[in-house]
Design a protein around this motif. Structure first.
Motif, PDB file in Angstrom:
ATOM      1  N   PRO A 269       0.645  -1.277  -0.062  1.00 12.73           N
ATOM      2  CA  PRO A 269       0.060  -0.052  -0.066  1.00 12.73           C
ATOM      3  C   PRO A 269       0.949   1.258  -0.027  1.00 12.73           C
ATOM      4  N   PHE A 270       1.922   1.137   0.807  1.00 15.67           N
ATOM      5  CA  PHE A 270       2.986   2.306   0.824  1.00 15.67           C
ATOM      6  C   PHE A 270       3.448   2.423  -0.591  1.00 15.67           C
ATOM      7  N   LEU A 271       4.049   1.449  -1.189  1.00 12.90           N
ATOM      8  CA  LEU A 271       4.580   1.825  -2.408  1.00 12.90           C
ATOM      9  C   LEU A 271       3.493   2.088  -3.491  1.00 12.90           C
ATOM     10  N   ILE A 272       2.402   1.584  -3.468  1.00 13.67           N
ATOM     11  CA  ILE A 272       1.478   2.014  -4.575  1.00 13.67           C
ATOM     12  C   ILE A 272       1.068   3.578  -4.400  1.00 13.67           C
ATOM     13  N   ASN A 273       0.795   3.990  -3.223  1.00 11.69           N
ATOM     14  CA  ASN A 273       0.483   5.400  -2.747  1.00 11.69           C
ATOM     15  C   ASN A 273       1.829   6.296  -3.240  1.00 11.69           C
ATOM     16  N   PHE A 274       3.048   5.795  -2.749  1.00  6.57           N
ATOM     17  CA  PHE A 274       4.244   6.592  -3.173  1.00  6.57           C
ATOM     18  C   PHE A 274       4.502   6.808  -4.647  1.00  6.57           C
ATOM     19  N   GLN A 275       4.261   5.561  -5.551  1.00  2.00           N
ATOM     20  CA  GLN A 275       4.449   5.687  -7.063  1.00  2.00           C
ATOM     21  C   GLN A 275       3.245   6.544  -7.661  1.00  2.00           C
ATOM     22  N   THR A 276       2.025   6.401  -7.107  1.00  2.00           N
ATOM     23  CA  THR A 276       1.032   7.406  -7.181  1.00  2.00           C
ATOM     24  C   THR A 276       1.388   8.883  -7.137  1.00  2.00           C
ATOM     25  N   LYS A 277       1.922   9.273  -6.106  1.00  2.00           N
ATOM     26  CA  LYS A 277       2.254  10.466  -5.902  1.00  2.00           C
ATOM     27  C   LYS A 277       3.558  11.121  -6.749  1.00  2.00           C
ATOM     28  N   ILE A 278       4.300  10.025  -7.051  1.00  2.00           N
ATOM     29  CA  ILE A 278       5.292  10.520  -7.956  1.00  2.00           C
ATOM     30  C   ILE A 278       4.926  10.580  -9.523  1.00  2.00           C
ATOM     31  N   ASP A 279       4.087   9.608  -9.818  1.00  2.00           N
ATOM     32  CA  ASP A 279       3.629   9.805 -11.159  1.00  2.00           C
ATOM     33  C   ASP A 279       2.672  11.205 -11.395  1.00  2.00           C
ATOM     34  N   ASP A 280       2.000  11.409 -10.362  1.00  2.00           N
ATOM     35  CA  ASP A 280       1.165  12.625 -10.397  1.00  2.00           C
ATOM     36  C   ASP A 280       2.195  14.043 -10.546  1.00  2.00           C
ATOM     37  N   PHE A 281       3.232  14.112  -9.703  1.00  2.25           N
ATOM     38  CA  PHE A 281       4.208  15.021  -9.731  1.00  2.25           C
ATOM     39  C   PHE A 281       4.693  15.227 -11.170  1.00  2.25           C
ATOM     40  N   LEU A 282       5.294  13.886 -11.681  1.00  2.39           N
ATOM     41  CA  LEU A 282       6.068  14.177 -12.959  1.00  2.39           C
ATOM     42  C   LEU A 282       5.058  14.582 -14.183  1.00  2.39           C
ATOM     43  N   ASN A 283       3.886  13.943 -13.954  1.00  2.00           N
ATOM     44  CA  ASN A 283       2.674  14.442 -15.090  1.00  2.00           C
ATOM     45  C   ASN A 283       2.297  16.065 -15.100  1.00  2.00           C
ATOM     46  N   GLY A 284       2.493  16.276 -13.722  1.00  2.93           N
ATOM     47  CA  GLY A 284       2.166  17.874 -13.437  1.00  2.93           C
ATOM     48  C   GLY A 284       3.168  18.768 -13.852  1.00  2.93           C
ATOM     49  N   LEU A 285       4.423  18.353 -13.677  1.00  6.48           N
ATOM     50  CA  LEU A 285       5.634  19.133 -13.941  1.00  6.48           C
ATOM     51  C   LEU A 285       6.074  18.995 -15.621  1.00  6.48           C
ATOM     52  N   THR A 286       6.162  20.242 -16.092  1.00  5.24           N
ATOM     53  CA  THR A 286       6.430  20.209 -17.495  1.00  5.24           C
ATOM     54  C   THR A 286       7.863  20.562 -17.948  1.00  5.24           C
ATOM     55  N   LEU A 287       8.245  20.525 -18.806  1.00  6.33           N
ATOM     56  CA  LEU A 287       9.585  21.192 -19.371  1.00  6.33           C
ATOM     57  C   LEU A 287       9.703  22.572 -18.997  1.00  6.33           C
ATOM     58  N   GLY A 288       8.618  23.381 -19.308  1.00  7.36           N
ATOM     59  CA  GLY A 288       8.740  24.700 -18.884  1.00  7.36           C
ATOM     60  C   GLY A 288       8.983  25.157 -17.653  1.00  7.36           C
ATOM     61  N   ASP A 289       8.520  24.251 -16.838  1.00  2.00           N
ATOM     62  CA  ASP A 289       8.692  24.503 -15.118  1.00  2.00           C
ATOM     63  C   ASP A 289      10.031  24.215 -14.774  1.00  2.00           C
ATOM     64  N   ILE A 290      10.721  23.750 -15.510  1.00  2.00           N
ATOM     65  CA  ILE A 290      12.272  23.135 -15.115  1.00  2.00           C
ATOM     66  C   ILE A 290      13.262  23.872 -16.045  1.00  2.00           C
ATOM     67  N   LEU A 291      12.958  24.534 -17.047  1.00  2.00           N
ATOM     68  CA  LEU A 291      13.673  25.264 -17.820  1.00  2.00           C
ATOM     69  C   LEU A 291      13.694  26.890 -17.451  1.00  2.00           C
TER      70      LEU A 291
END
Length: 132
Positions: free
Chosen positions: A110-132
């Motif tokens: 359950p922890f791993l699934i929750n953690f993976q979901t948070k990482i996926d959501d973060f990376l989906n919401g982060l754009t190339l424009g945000d980091i450049l």
């Protein structure tokens, strides 16, 4: 999470391509970024195949961004560069064939699934424009 040099090179390349006024070739990028040309060419082809880059042929050909920087998610870049979705732990990528049984039978799943979901959501919401 295993991110290799492929993801790093993809991000560096996308930044250089973004700054260029005209299409830029793999050889020129490789020289500018001190990246092996054959390795970079594979990464660029993957980025083009995923619709992140557009490849133009001809004497003045090369690569350009196919989308605006704010339309390109970091997760899409990683998937294109690595050839797979980023996984926090190895087992999150093979939960259905887990040697410890079925999904959810592991005490920490359950922890791993929750953690993976948070990482996926973060990376989906982060754009190339945000980091450049």
């Amino acid at each position: 999470m295993l991110l290799t040099r492929a993801s790093e090179y993809a991000l560096l390349s996308l930044d250089a391509i973004r700054k260029s006024d005209s299409p830029i070739g793999a050889e020129q990028l490789a020289n500018e970024l001190c990246i092996p040309k054959s390795f970079l060419a594979k990464i660029l082809q993957s980025l083009a195949k995923q619709g992140i880059l557009e490849s133009r042929k001809g004497a003045h050909g090369g690569f350009i961004l196919a989308k605006e920087v704010n339309e390109i998610s970091v997760k899409d870049i990683i998937i294109a560069a690595e050839g797979k979705a980023p996984a926090v732990f190895d087992c999150t990528s093979y939960m259905s064939t887990c040697p410890n049984g079925t999904i959810g039978s592991c005490a920490i799943s359950p922890f791993l699934i929750n953690f993976q979901t948070k990482i996926d959501d973060f990376l989906n919401g982060l754009t190339l424009g945000d980091i450049l």
